[in-house]
Write an enzyme that holds these catalytic residues in place. Structure first.
Site, PDB file in Angstrom:
ATOM      1  N   ASN A 186       0.814  -1.224   0.000  1.00 34.05           N
ATOM      2  CA  ASN A 186       0.000   0.000   0.000  1.00 34.05           C
ATOM      3  C   ASN A 186       0.849   1.277   0.000  1.00 34.05           C
ATOM      4  O   ASN A 186       0.373   2.333   0.404  1.00 34.05           O
ATOM      5  CB  ASN A 186      -0.981  -0.018   1.180  1.00 34.05           C
ATOM      6  CG  ASN A 186      -0.291  -0.334   2.499  1.00 34.05           C
ATOM      7  OD1 ASN A 186       0.929  -0.220   2.588  1.00 34.05           O
ATOM      8  ND2 ASN A 186      -1.051  -0.707   3.509  1.00 34.05           N
TER       9      ASN A 186
ATOM     10  N   ARG B 225       3.047   6.038  12.260  1.00 30.42           N
ATOM     11  CA  ARG B 225       2.346   5.461  13.405  1.00 30.42           C
ATOM     12  C   ARG B 225       2.125   6.541  14.443  1.00 30.42           C
ATOM     13  O   ARG B 225       3.017   7.382  14.692  1.00 30.42           O
ATOM     14  CB  ARG B 225       3.154   4.317  14.045  1.00 30.42           C
ATOM     15  CG  ARG B 225       3.105   2.999  13.283  1.00 30.42           C
ATOM     16  CD  ARG B 225       1.684   2.406  13.196  1.00 30.42           C
ATOM     17  NE  ARG B 225       1.616   1.189  12.410  1.00 30.42           N
ATOM     18  CZ  ARG B 225       1.246   1.113  11.126  1.00 30.42           C
ATOM     19  NH1 ARG B 225       0.880   2.194  10.453  1.00 30.42           N
ATOM     20  NH2 ARG B 225       1.208  -0.055  10.502  1.00 30.42           N
TER      21      ARG B 225
ATOM     22  N   GLN C 215      -5.834   2.457  18.421  1.00 30.07           N
ATOM     23  CA  GLN C 215      -6.808   2.425  17.341  1.00 30.07           C
ATOM     24  C   GLN C 215      -7.793   1.297  17.590  1.00 30.07           C
ATOM     25  O   GLN C 215      -7.346   0.224  17.995  1.00 30.07           O
ATOM     26  CB  GLN C 215      -6.097   2.212  15.993  1.00 30.07           C
ATOM     27  CG  GLN C 215      -5.379   3.461  15.538  1.00 30.07           C
ATOM     28  CD  GLN C 215      -4.781   3.341  14.140  1.00 30.07           C
ATOM     29  OE1 GLN C 215      -4.070   4.218  13.709  1.00 30.07           O
ATOM     30  NE2 GLN C 215      -5.037   2.274  13.428  1.00 30.07           N
TER      31      GLN C 215
ATOM     32  N   HIS D  12      -7.530   5.786  10.144  1.00 29.68           N
ATOM     33  CA  HIS D  12      -6.412   5.091   9.481  1.00 29.68           C
ATOM     34  C   HIS D  12      -6.892   4.422   8.177  1.00 29.68           C
ATOM     35  O   HIS D  12      -7.206   3.242   8.143  1.00 29.68           O
ATOM     36  CB  HIS D  12      -5.838   4.053  10.441  1.00 29.68           C
ATOM     37  CG  HIS D  12      -4.525   3.505  10.011  1.00 29.68           C
ATOM     38  ND1 HIS D  12      -3.704   2.791  10.856  1.00 29.68           N
ATOM     39  CD2 HIS D  12      -3.874   3.549   8.835  1.00 29.68           C
ATOM     40  CE1 HIS D  12      -2.608   2.433  10.215  1.00 29.68           C
ATOM     41  NE2 HIS D  12      -2.702   2.866   8.973  1.00 29.68           N
TER      42      HIS D  12
HETATM   43  P1  NAI Z   1      10.279   0.956   4.494  1.00 32.06           P
HETATM   44  O1  NAI Z   1      10.820  -0.117   5.345  1.00 32.06           O
HETATM   45  O2  NAI Z   1      10.342   0.805   3.016  1.00 32.06           O
HETATM   46  O3  NAI Z   1      10.914   2.365   4.860  1.00 32.06           O
HETATM   47  C1  NAI Z   1      11.161   2.768   6.174  1.00 32.06           C
HETATM   48  C2  NAI Z   1      12.398   3.656   6.159  1.00 32.06           C
HETATM   49  O4  NAI Z   1      12.563   4.174   7.464  1.00 32.06           O
HETATM   50  C3  NAI Z   1      13.666   2.885   5.792  1.00 32.06           C
HETATM   51  O5  NAI Z   1      14.344   3.569   4.763  1.00 32.06           O
HETATM   52  C4  NAI Z   1      14.474   2.861   7.089  1.00 32.06           C
HETATM   53  O6  NAI Z   1      15.852   2.911   6.843  1.00 32.06           O
HETATM   54  C5  NAI Z   1      13.966   4.123   7.769  1.00 32.06           C
HETATM   55  N1  NAI Z   1      14.104   4.117   9.215  1.00 32.06           N
HETATM   56  C6  NAI Z   1      13.740   3.159  10.089  1.00 32.06           C
HETATM   57  N2  NAI Z   1      13.978   3.566  11.334  1.00 32.06           N
HETATM   58  C7  NAI Z   1      14.508   4.800  11.256  1.00 32.06           C
HETATM   59  C8  NAI Z   1      14.966   5.729  12.227  1.00 32.06           C
HETATM   60  N3  NAI Z   1      14.932   5.453  13.536  1.00 32.06           N
HETATM   61  N4  NAI Z   1      15.463   6.896  11.794  1.00 32.06           N
HETATM   62  C9  NAI Z   1      15.504   7.160  10.463  1.00 32.06           C
HETATM   63  N5  NAI Z   1      15.098   6.326   9.509  1.00 32.06           N
HETATM   64  C10 NAI Z   1      14.584   5.156   9.899  1.00 32.06           C
HETATM   65  O7  NAI Z   1       8.761   1.101   4.952  1.00 32.06           O
HETATM   66  P2  NAI Z   1       7.563   1.828   4.188  1.00 32.06           P
HETATM   67  O8  NAI Z   1       6.843   0.855   3.335  1.00 32.06           O
HETATM   68  O9  NAI Z   1       8.066   3.074   3.581  1.00 32.06           O
HETATM   69  O10 NAI Z   1       6.604   2.147   5.426  1.00 32.06           O
HETATM   70  C11 NAI Z   1       7.049   2.972   6.487  1.00 32.06           C
HETATM   71  C12 NAI Z   1       6.053   2.922   7.620  1.00 32.06           C
HETATM   72  O11 NAI Z   1       4.855   3.549   7.220  1.00 32.06           O
HETATM   73  C13 NAI Z   1       5.619   1.501   8.027  1.00 32.06           C
HETATM   74  O12 NAI Z   1       6.520   0.900   8.918  1.00 32.06           O
HETATM   75  C14 NAI Z   1       4.282   1.743   8.655  1.00 32.06           C
HETATM   76  O13 NAI Z   1       4.430   2.011  10.036  1.00 32.06           O
HETATM   77  C15 NAI Z   1       3.778   3.002   7.948  1.00 32.06           C
HETATM   78  N6  NAI Z   1       2.688   2.679   7.023  1.00 32.06           N
HETATM   79  C16 NAI Z   1       1.487   3.302   7.223  1.00 32.06           C
HETATM   80  C17 NAI Z   1       0.422   2.997   6.420  1.00 32.06           C
HETATM   81  C18 NAI Z   1      -0.880   3.692   6.581  1.00 32.06           C
HETATM   82  O14 NAI Z   1      -1.898   3.189   6.115  1.00 32.06           O
HETATM   83  N7  NAI Z   1      -0.929   4.858   7.203  1.00 32.06           N
HETATM   84  C19 NAI Z   1       0.507   1.968   5.363  1.00 32.06           C
HETATM   85  C20 NAI Z   1       1.863   1.479   5.155  1.00 32.06           C
HETATM   86  C21 NAI Z   1       2.886   1.797   6.001  1.00 32.06           C
END
Ligand code: NAI
Length: 350
Positions: free
Chosen positions: A114, A251, A280, A299
């Site tokens: 997504n 989140r 939530q 959400h």
């Molecule tokens: P991803 O894993 O592709 O990207 C996350 C990025 O955050 C990575 O580049 C990682 O290196 C970086 N990262 C992790 N911890 C960090 C920190 N402490 N400081 C700096 N950078 C950090 O994940 P994606 O697909 O981009 O999703 C990110 C988050 O978005 C998910 O974990 C989820 O919590 C949230 N999400 C929310 C949705 C919604 O419906 N609102 C749907 C999909 C994801």
């Protein structure tokens, strides 16, 4: 095997919209596949007592981040048969990853399912805040024509400084979509992109504190881990540029609940949007519901009908592999073999 899926109630739309796959009534379109293989599928909406009643014999639990089942250590301890925790979507923080690893329970999510849906929502919410859309919309509904009132807080996005915290799949898609708006873009991630990737996205690297101090708009796109829990606390929010906007589709717990209300009420932040809350569903009296100048949604960003099809397909793929004794696609794995293996989470669990 017994599969327990905790999903949102689809209500009257469940029947009229069969594409609403993520609701309990439509059970991710899995029922026939699961039952034809001699397994059972229980689809419920109650992540409290009803989920508890199934813990003693559940082999697999499926939940979505939109209507999460918080499966913490105490629940894992009460689920002796549990082998697999699946997230229909992206972001598995509703599961206790350390406890799952300790019990050698596999955790998987549908990586990438997504990310476009969320990136589009982020761009929509940035424009909603910067253009001051919500008061303009209400002025139409309420029979008013308040040009001065609305325009006094309405800006162009062009030439504004935008910061992306977390340049992963979603962050990069937000950057790509914002580039044509001619913004000045920065990003922070603990993994830096290559120079050519930065050039393609039009974003320059900057450490977190200078980024939030400089940017007019900040988008949070990092996972919730023990390291990012409460990262945007009173101190960091206080260092954000006065009059800036914050959009958080990552989140709810990454932003301190009460500290955010304070910076919104004082006017230090000009606006806040996003779609993630804690807990939530957000209770009716959650303080973010009524703070000034917000443009939040429930959400829903990652659960468009197209996203539901993609994460339902991914769950089917994971379950089929699990039933057949085959490995789950490594891109989906968060916890495997007793370790947190996803690169976006593992640094926080070492
Ligand atoms: P991803 O894993 O592709 O990207 C996350 C990025 O955050 C990575 O580049 C990682 O290196 C970086 N990262 C992790 N911890 C960090 C920190 N402490 N400081 C700096 N950078 C950090 O994940 P994606 O697909 O981009 O999703 C990110 C988050 O978005 C998910 O974990 C989820 O919590 C949230 N999400 C929310 C949705 C919604 O419906 N609102 C749907 C999909 C994801």
């Amino acid at each position: 095997m017994k599969v327990v899926a905790v999903l949102y109630p689809g209500g009257p739309n469940a029947q009229s919209t069969p594409e609403l796959l993520g609701c309990a009534e439509n059970a991710l379109g899995l029922r026939e596949m699961v039952e034809s293989r001699g397994h059972s599928l229980v689809a419920i909406t109650d992540s409290g007592a009803e989920l508890d009643s199934h813990l003693s014999d559940a082999d697999v639990i499926i939940a979505t981040p939109f209507w999460p089942a918080y499966v913490r250590k105490d629940r894992i301890d009460r689920a002796p048969n549990l082998k697999l925790l699946l997230t229909a979507g992206v972001g598995s923080d509703h599961y206790d990853l350390a406890a799952a690893a300790q019990r050698n329970i596999t955790v998987a999510e549908i990586t990438g399912s997504n990310v476009v849906s969320v990136a589009e929502h982020v761009v929509m919410q940035i424009l909603t805040l910067v253009r001051n859309y919500i008061p303009a919309y209400f002025s139409v509904i309420e029979g008013r024509w308040d040009i001065g009132h609305i325009a006094s807080r309405s800006h162009d996005l062009e030439d504004k400084t935008v910061g992306i915290v977390g340049m992963g799949r979603i962050g990069q898609r937000v950057a790509a979509r914002l580039k044509p708006f001619d913004v000045d873009m920065y990003y922070f991630d603990y993994r830096r992109l290559s120079t050519s990737e930065e050039q393609v996205l039009g974003a320059r690297y900057m450490a977190l504190e200078p980024l939030v101090a400089r940017c007019d708009v900040v988008s949070i796109n990092i996972p919730l881990t023990p390291t990012t829990d409460g990262l945007f606390d009173r101190r960091l929010l206080g260092t954000m540029k006065r009059g800036s906007y914050l959009v958080n589709t990552a989140r709810g717990r990454i932003v301190d609940t009460d500290a955010l209300v304070e910076v919104m009420e004082s006017g230090h932040l000009a606006g806040y949007a996003g779609d993630v809350w804690y807990p939530q569903p957000a209770p009716a009296d959650h303080p973010w519901r009524n703070m000034p100048n917000h443009a939040m949604t429930p959400h829903t960003s990652g659960t468009s009908l197209e996203a539901q099809q993609r994460y339902a397909n991914g769950i089917r793929e994971c379950l089929t592999a699990f039933f057949d004794g085959n490995p789950i696609d490594r891109d989906y794995l968060i916890v495997d073999g007793g370790r947190v293996v996803s690169p976006s989470y593992s640094y926080a669990y070492e």
